[in-house]
Design a protein around this motif. Structure first.
Motif, short mmCIF file in Angstrom:
data_model
loop_
_atom_site.label_atom_id
_atom_site.label_comp_id
_atom_site.label_asym_id
_atom_site.label_seq_id
_atom_site.Cartn_x
_atom_site.Cartn_y
_atom_site.Cartn_z
N SER A 22 0.82 -1.22 0.00
CA SER A 22 0.00 0.00 0.00
C SER A 22 0.85 1.27 0.00
CB SER A 22 -0.94 0.00 1.21
OG SER A 22 -0.19 0.03 2.42
N LYS A 23 2.10 1.14 0.48
CA LYS A 23 3.00 2.30 0.52
C LYS A 23 3.66 2.57 -0.83
CE LYS A 23 4.02 1.56 5.43
NZ LYS A 23 5.08 1.24 6.43
N ASN A 24 3.53 1.61 -1.75
CA ASN A 24 4.11 1.77 -3.08
C ASN A 24 3.03 2.26 -4.03
OD1 ASN A 24 5.29 1.45 -5.64
ND2 ASN A 24 6.54 -0.28 -4.94
N ALA A 25 2.84 3.56 -4.07
CA ALA A 25 1.75 4.16 -4.84
C ALA A 25 1.86 3.83 -6.32
CB ALA A 25 1.74 5.67 -4.63
N GLU A 26 3.08 3.85 -6.85
CA GLU A 26 3.27 3.59 -8.27
C GLU A 26 2.85 2.16 -8.63
OE1 GLU A 26 6.88 3.54 -11.62
OE2 GLU A 26 7.22 4.37 -9.61
N LEU A 27 3.21 1.19 -7.77
CA LEU A 27 2.83 -0.20 -8.00
C LEU A 27 1.31 -0.37 -7.96
CD1 LEU A 27 3.84 -3.21 -8.27
CD2 LEU A 27 3.66 -3.32 -5.79
N CYS A 28 0.68 0.26 -6.97
CA CYS A 28 -0.78 0.15 -6.83
C CYS A 28 -1.50 0.76 -8.02
CB CYS A 28 -1.24 0.82 -5.54
SG CYS A 28 -0.70 -0.04 -4.04
N GLU A 29 -1.02 1.90 -8.48
CA GLU A 29 -1.65 2.55 -9.63
C GLU A 29 -1.54 1.70 -10.89
OE1 GLU A 29 0.16 6.35 -9.97
OE2 GLU A 29 -0.78 7.16 -8.16
N GLN A 30 -0.42 0.98 -10.99
CA GLN A 30 -0.19 0.19 -12.19
C GLN A 30 -0.99 -1.11 -12.20
OE1 GLN A 30 3.94 -0.71 -12.86
NE2 GLN A 30 3.56 -1.81 -14.77
N TYR A 31 -1.19 -1.73 -11.00
CA TYR A 31 -1.78 -3.06 -10.96
C TYR A 31 -3.10 -3.17 -10.20
CZ TYR A 31 2.63 -4.81 -12.86
OH TYR A 31 3.71 -5.05 -13.66
N LEU A 32 -3.31 -2.37 -9.17
CA LEU A 32 -4.48 -2.54 -8.30
C LEU A 32 -5.78 -2.29 -9.07
CD1 LEU A 32 -5.46 -3.18 -5.45
CD2 LEU A 32 -5.34 -0.73 -4.95
N GLY A 33 -6.59 -3.32 -9.19
CA GLY A 33 -7.87 -3.20 -9.87
C GLY A 33 -7.79 -2.98 -11.36
N GLN A 34 -6.62 -3.21 -11.95
CA GLN A 34 -6.43 -2.94 -13.37
C GLN A 34 -6.60 -4.17 -14.27
OE1 GLN A 34 -6.00 0.30 -14.42
NE2 GLN A 34 -6.39 0.65 -12.25
N TYR A 35 -6.65 -5.35 -13.67
CA TYR A 35 -6.71 -6.57 -14.46
C TYR A 35 -7.83 -7.48 -13.96
CZ TYR A 35 -1.96 -5.49 -16.08
OH TYR A 35 -0.85 -4.90 -16.62
N PRO A 36 -8.55 -8.15 -14.87
CA PRO A 36 -9.40 -9.26 -14.42
C PRO A 36 -8.49 -10.41 -13.97
CG PRO A 36 -9.39 -9.09 -16.83
CD PRO A 36 -8.65 -7.90 -16.31
N VAL A 37 -8.92 -11.14 -12.94
CA VAL A 37 -8.08 -12.16 -12.33
C VAL A 37 -8.84 -13.48 -12.22
CG1 VAL A 37 -6.80 -12.86 -10.26
CG2 VAL A 37 -6.78 -10.46 -11.00
#
Length: 347
Positions: free
Chosen positions: A2-17
């Motif tokens: 959660s502290k890695n904003a860039e990672l979250c923006e790139q992957y969080l909720g961006q892909y069907p799983v």
């Protein structure tokens, strides 16, 4: 994370799983195991029933999806099920799909134990091959399991396949709880006075270059001791493992040229044995040699490494009190059985 904003923006909720676990595939026949895999695919497919209302799917696409809900799947439908789910989800979302497969090697282990190993290898080879090889709807996939089984041919022809085992330094701290994390957890639950006990019982694993605790054990210990502060530590591992590998290990004491009693004694007394580890051992030859059995004990957590010799062999040891108790109890059980056979008094 959660502290890695860039990672979250790139992957969080961006892909069907798509996420499945094969841990529950435990049957004494291929037909039963096959039926369990079908139910696993049915269960995951039911999460996506909105596809039946999707305006982006054609009637043919929806008919294909309905086949994934059928409990009487044909063999080719089973082996194409994950690939077809990714295709349908990409059409609906306009985004490639992430696939997560947990405990991928459990069906192979159970098949080996029950005599339908080669049928299961063929089924999984086709299932994994279809979803992981040249699948244009796949963003990436993550598979987890105890054994690497790189020789198994179930991954034949896969490109860009990267293995992270317990001997790799990359991500080594993610396989368990670090000492700092355990201290923080115990402090949070006002159990910091139990630190030495937790360390003795559940620490001792070395993944890559990092010392870690078994997370399952620590979580259960904290849960129990919040309610019962004076409770004794337990062998939580016993409740999650059939200990088949350890049973084979102890039984081999009676077999010449396999495991010496001296080596077993060293391990129980906290010493190490130096052994070659083969991370590509297959289930077909899992118990065929003592070298393979040493490797399996290491990869499944009954032994850990305390260093590496210049020739590449590992110094293996029992990691903690919990595993030591399992080994000791198995030795006592073997001894009691021998006493019964000899007609002497049973301890």
């Amino acid at each position: 994370m959660s502290k890695n904003a860039e990672l979250c923006e790139q992957y969080l909720g961006q892909y069907p799983v798509i996420s499945i676990s094969l841990k529950g595939i435990d049957a004494d026949s291929y037909a039963q195991a096959r039926a369990q895999i079908v139910k696993t695919m049915n269960r995951e497919a039911r999460r996506f029933q909105f596809l039946l209302e999707s305006t982006k799917l054609t009637s043919i696409d929806k008919d294909l999806y309905r086949e994934l809900l059928n409990r009487n799947m044909a063999e080719d439908t089973i082996t194409s099920s994950l690939q077809e789910m990714t295709e349908l989800l990409e059409i609906h979302y306009g985004q490639k799909v992430i696939v997560l497969i947990d405990e991928y090697d459990v069906p192979l282990e159970k098949a080996h134990e029950n005599g339908y190993y080669h049928e299961m290898v063929l089924l999984l080879r086709n299932l994994f091959g279809n979803v992981l090889k040249t699948n244009r709807s796949l963003a990436f996939a993550v598979l987890t399991g105890c054994l690497r089984i790189a020789k198994e041919s179930i991954f034949t022809g896969l490109n860009n396949f990267k293995v992270y085992s317990i001997t790799n330094m990359e991500f080594d701290e993610t396989f368990g709880f670090t000492d700092a994390e355990v201290r923080e957890m115990l402090q949070y639950y006002e159990l910091i006075d139990k630190y030495e006990e937790v360390k003795e019982w559940y620490d001792g694993y070395r993944f890559g270059n990092t010392e870690v605790y078994c997370p399952w054990d620590v979580v259960n210990y904290c849960s129990d001791h919040v309610k019962y502060p004076n409770a004794a530590p337990e062998n939580y591992w016993m409740n999650t493992s059939g200990n088949n590998v350890m049973n084979r290990f102890i039984d081999s004491v009676q077999q010449p040229d396999m495991l010496t009693k001296a080596e077993l004694g060293w391990l129980v007394n906290g010493e190490t044995v130096v052994k070659k580890i083969d991370e590509t051992v297959t289930y077909d030859d899992l118990y065929s040699t003592m070298d393979h059995l040493w490797s399996t004990l290491f990869m499944t957590g009954y032994l850990t490494q305390k260093g590496k010799e210049v020739d590449g062999r590992y110094c293996l040891a029992i990691p903690n009190q919990e595993i030591k108790n399992i080994v000791t109890e198995r030795i006592l059980t073997l001894f009691r059985n021998d006493v019964r056979k000899d007609g002497r008094a049973v301890l």
